[in-house]
Write a protein that holds these residues in place. Structure first.
Motif, PDB file in Angstrom:
ATOM      1  N   LYS A 126       1.404  19.808  -5.598  1.00 20.29           N
ATOM      2  CA  LYS A 126       1.610  19.829  -4.326  1.00 20.29           C
ATOM      3  C   LYS A 126       2.032  21.205  -3.398  1.00 20.29           C
ATOM      4  O   LYS A 126       1.521  21.042  -2.278  1.00 20.29           O
ATOM      5  CB  LYS A 126       3.241  18.830  -4.207  1.00 20.29           C
ATOM      6  N   LEU A 166       1.475  12.215  -8.949  1.00 17.59           N
ATOM      7  CA  LEU A 166       0.577  12.717  -7.638  1.00 17.59           C
ATOM      8  C   LEU A 166       0.088  11.426  -7.108  1.00 17.59           C
ATOM      9  O   LEU A 166      -0.306  11.388  -5.958  1.00 17.59           O
ATOM     10  CB  LEU A 166      -0.590  13.530  -7.997  1.00 17.59           C
ATOM     11  N   PHE A 167      -0.311  10.182  -7.907  1.00 13.34           N
ATOM     12  CA  PHE A 167      -1.305   9.214  -7.169  1.00 13.34           C
ATOM     13  C   PHE A 167      -0.607   8.148  -7.676  1.00 13.34           C
ATOM     14  O   PHE A 167      -0.066   7.862  -8.838  1.00 13.34           O
ATOM     15  CB  PHE A 167      -2.625   9.442  -7.869  1.00 13.34           C
ATOM     16  N   TYR A 175      -6.451  15.479  -5.601  1.00 10.31           N
ATOM     17  CA  TYR A 175      -5.299  15.530  -4.474  1.00 10.31           C
ATOM     18  C   TYR A 175      -5.548  15.930  -3.305  1.00 10.31           C
ATOM     19  O   TYR A 175      -4.673  15.560  -2.430  1.00 10.31           O
ATOM     20  CB  TYR A 175      -4.042  16.197  -5.651  1.00 10.31           C
ATOM     21  N   GLU A 190      -6.637  13.188  -1.283  1.00  3.78           N
ATOM     22  CA  GLU A 190      -5.368  12.411  -0.943  1.00  3.78           C
ATOM     23  C   GLU A 190      -4.513  12.618   0.086  1.00  3.78           C
ATOM     24  O   GLU A 190      -4.009  12.091   0.871  1.00  3.78           O
ATOM     25  CB  GLU A 190      -4.733  12.304  -2.500  1.00  3.78           C
TER      26      GLU A 190
END
Length: 418
Positions: free
Chosen positions: A18, A78-79, A131, A134
């Motif tokens: 992140k 993360l998901f 990510y 995303e």
């Protein structure tokens, strides 16, 4: 176009990934090639898999599962579990790894090492790329092995620059964001995966920068930049704002944790600046390695190497230590994989400080005794100081026994017994 490189510490967990996105957002760069290392200590974990392949095959599956579970935990952080294809992509990569380990019969350790360890980078970039998408950052995932062509010198492959330049020129867009792996290449004949050796991911970033004529390379670390000494051993360290290419290569040669010379060489040829910055504080200036003054600020730089061996030789008959004698010594040092840190010779003696990394001291000493009188000290410390002041050297050797001292215009080296 710019090149960013993120090491394993920067993507060791979900928060790290992140933060990588945060760095890209804060810096505002739109045209980037991003080189990513294996996550955390994944390379070490995959080295354990390689070790089991050769010595304990029954433990391979458990070791691979452990690596998978580490990455699965990051994926979960993360998901949403059901909302991303990356779970299937990562599972497929581990299926490939298991398939290779079952199929191969190779006894070539270096070859097996490169095929196995490479999955650390392949998995990390799959996760990072997914990510970024995303998070709304459009990007292209590039397999570096389709770009960096090497010979078949596994674990320390040499780059075929002509082929690599051609491939990068045809495969990499200078617009937008591209994610790729550090450390890896592929040999030309059979297209097997190779690795680039020490500091391979930094080197990858330099290769792409050179071939793309990038404006800069930034290596993101968990420190503010390059310091004048290792804070684990020295107090009151100073952040170096600027280091010349030459000075950085000198420091690296003596063992400083700066940037490996092979990373600097392609950058120096095109005068591409390299920045070392903190991924915790991405807007801080960090350290620039580039053209210009040797050091800013002008300060002494201290390098320490513990657990060295000082070997002192003299001829059996008090004859001169001639070139043929010294040539034999270097041949044996190479044969027994001793990294030479310092040498000093006089008319009838020759001293060398070495790193006994591969635990080959005893056979080396046996070889040397057949031709020389041999004295040695184990467990010594080697200090190298660039641009030192006399008072600093005096302070450094206080309450220590100096076994050897060597001084040139800009560098003092001391072998001491603590």
């Amino acid at each position: 176009m710019k090149v960013f490189k993120f090491g394993g510490a920067s993507v060791k967990d979900a928060e790290g990934v992140k933060n990588l996105v945060n760095v890209i957002n804060i810096t505002g760069e739109k045209d980037l090639l991003v080189v990513v290392s294996a996550m955390g200590k994944t390379t070490n974990a995959l080295e354990t898999v390689v070790s089991h392949y050769f010595s304990n095959p029954s433990e391979i599956e458990a070791a691979v599962i452990s690596v998978y579970e580490y990455h699965f935990e990051i994926l979960q952080g993360l998901f949403p579990a059901s909302a991303s294809e990356v779970f299937a992509d990562v599972k497929e990569l581990f299926k490939e790894l298991k398939g290779f380990l079952k199929r191969t019969k190779s006894k070539n350790h270096a070859f097996v090492y490169d095929q196995v360890v490479s999955y650390g980078e392949l998995v990390s970039t799959a996760i990072v790329s997914a990510y970024l998408s995303e998070a709304g950052i459009k990007n292209t995932l590039l397999d570096v092995r389709s770009c960096i062509a090497t010979d078949a010198n596994y674990r320390d492959a040499n780059v075929n620059w002509e082929a690599t330049q051609e491939r990068i020129g045809s495969k990499v867009s200078k617009k937008g964001i591209t994610i790729t792996q550090g450390f890896l290449g592929a040999e030309n004949t059979n297209n097997f995966t190779t690795t680039l050796g020490r500091e391979g991911s930094d080197y990858t970033a330099a290769i792409f920068a050179y071939c793309l004529n990038a404006t800069s390379v930034t290596i993101w670390k968990d420190v503010a930049g390059v310091l004048n000494a290792d804070p684990r051993f020295f107090t009151n360290t100073t952040l170096l704002h600027h280091i010349s290419y030459r000075e950085a290569i000198e420091l690296a040669f003596y063992g400083a944790s700066v940037i490996h010379p092979k990373t600097l060489q392609p950058l120096q040829r095109k005068e591409i600046p390299l920045y070392v910055k903190s991924f915790v504080s991405p807007l801080d200036p960090g350290t620039c390695v580039g053209k210009g003054v040797a050091l800013d600020p002008e300060t002494s730089c201290f390098i320490l190497k513990k657990n060295q061996v000082l070997i002192s030789l003299s001829s059996l008959d008090f004859s001169f230590m001639m070139e043929n004698h010294i040539g034999d010594v270097f041949k044996w040092l190479h044969e027994y994989k001793m990294k030479v840190e310092l040498i000093q010779n006089s008319a009838i003696s020759f001293s060398v400080c070495v790193d006994n990394k591969y635990d080959t001291l005893e056979p080396l000493l046996a070889k040397l005794r057949s031709n020389f009188k041999v004295k040695w000290n184990e467990g010594v410390t080697l200090y190298t100081v660039r641009h030192s002041r006399p008072s600093e050297i005096e302070s450094l050797v206080e309450n220590k026994t100096v076994l050897l001292k060597q001084e040139s215009r800009e560098t003092v080296q001391l072998v001491v017994k603590e």
